[in-house]
Motif scaffolding. Structure first.
Motif, short mmCIF file in Angstrom:
data_model
loop_
_atom_site.label_atom_id
_atom_site.label_comp_id
_atom_site.label_asym_id
_atom_site.label_seq_id
_atom_site.Cartn_x
_atom_site.Cartn_y
_atom_site.Cartn_z
N GLY A 76 0.75 -1.18 -0.07
CA GLY A 76 -0.16 -0.26 -0.09
C GLY A 76 1.20 1.26 0.46
O GLY A 76 0.25 2.08 0.05
N SER A 77 2.30 1.26 0.00
CA SER A 77 2.71 2.34 -0.10
C SER A 77 3.58 2.73 -0.82
O SER A 77 3.47 1.72 -2.32
N PHE A 78 3.75 4.05 -1.38
CA PHE A 78 4.62 4.43 -2.38
C PHE A 78 5.66 3.31 -2.70
O PHE A 78 6.30 3.85 -2.07
N ILE A 79 5.53 3.35 -4.17
CA ILE A 79 7.25 2.25 -3.91
C ILE A 79 7.65 3.15 -5.34
O ILE A 79 7.06 3.65 -6.88
N PRO A 80 8.91 4.50 -4.90
CA PRO A 80 9.32 4.78 -5.91
C PRO A 80 10.12 4.27 -6.49
O PRO A 80 10.93 3.30 -6.87
N PRO A 81 10.30 5.45 -8.23
CA PRO A 81 11.54 4.78 -9.00
C PRO A 81 12.81 4.36 -8.62
O PRO A 81 12.99 5.44 -8.19
N ILE A 82 13.48 3.42 -8.93
CA ILE A 82 14.51 2.78 -8.98
C ILE A 82 15.72 3.74 -9.73
O ILE A 82 15.68 3.43 -11.30
N THR A 83 16.59 4.93 -9.41
CA THR A 83 17.30 6.01 -10.05
C THR A 83 18.36 6.20 -9.57
O THR A 83 19.10 5.40 -8.94
N GLY A 84 19.69 5.96 -10.67
CA GLY A 84 20.71 6.16 -9.76
C GLY A 84 21.87 4.62 -10.66
O GLY A 84 22.72 4.48 -10.11
#
Length: 141
Positions: A76-84
């Motif tokens: 249910g939590s926001f999953i931020p995109p993987i960057t870097g």
């Protein structure tokens, strides 16, 4: 006439070499640049990523049997995109949704501490792999 044929052959040879060089350069430029990150660069990038996840959503992380980095994020939590992270390394990062955040597991574990002596509990651990509380009892006291 003989010089014209020689001149024509030279021009043809130059065009063939130029075409071959152009094809090689185009092929080299078309390939994506995909250098594999060092272990230190990978760890820094993943630390940056996991630190962007709020404690209420972060469920911990671990390396699975295949050597992939598994990052637990509360359902249910926001999953931020993987960057870097380069493409090769990104394939080795798995996001898994879990029922409890690591902070919730730690709070549950801490709530059991006062009962350790009463119930012969030897150790308590918030397990990031199983996302459970591990309870180890004394065999004999």
């Amino acid at each position: 006439m003989k010089w014209q044929k020689i001149g024509l052959l030279i021009i043809l040879a130059v065009l063939l070499v130029a075409t071959a060089i152009s094809s090689i350069v185009e092929a080299a430029c078309a390939e994506p640049i995909n250098e594999v990150m060092s272990a230190e660069e990978f760890r820094e990038a993943t630390l940056s990523y996991t630190s962007s996840i709020p404690a209420s959503a972060y469920g911990g992380e671990y390396l699975d049997e295949a050597g992939n980095l598994v990052i637990n994020i509360k359902e249910g939590s926001f999953i931020p995109p993987i960057t870097g992270v380069d493409a090769v390394s990104r394939e080795r990062i798995m996001i898994q949704t879990v029922k409890y955040s690591l902070a919730e597991l730690e709070a549950m574990k801490d709530a059991l501490v006062p009962y350790m002596l009463d119930y012969d509990i030897a150790s308590l651990d918030a397990n990031e792999v199983t996302t459970t509380i591990d309870i180890e009892l004394w065999e004999e006291r």
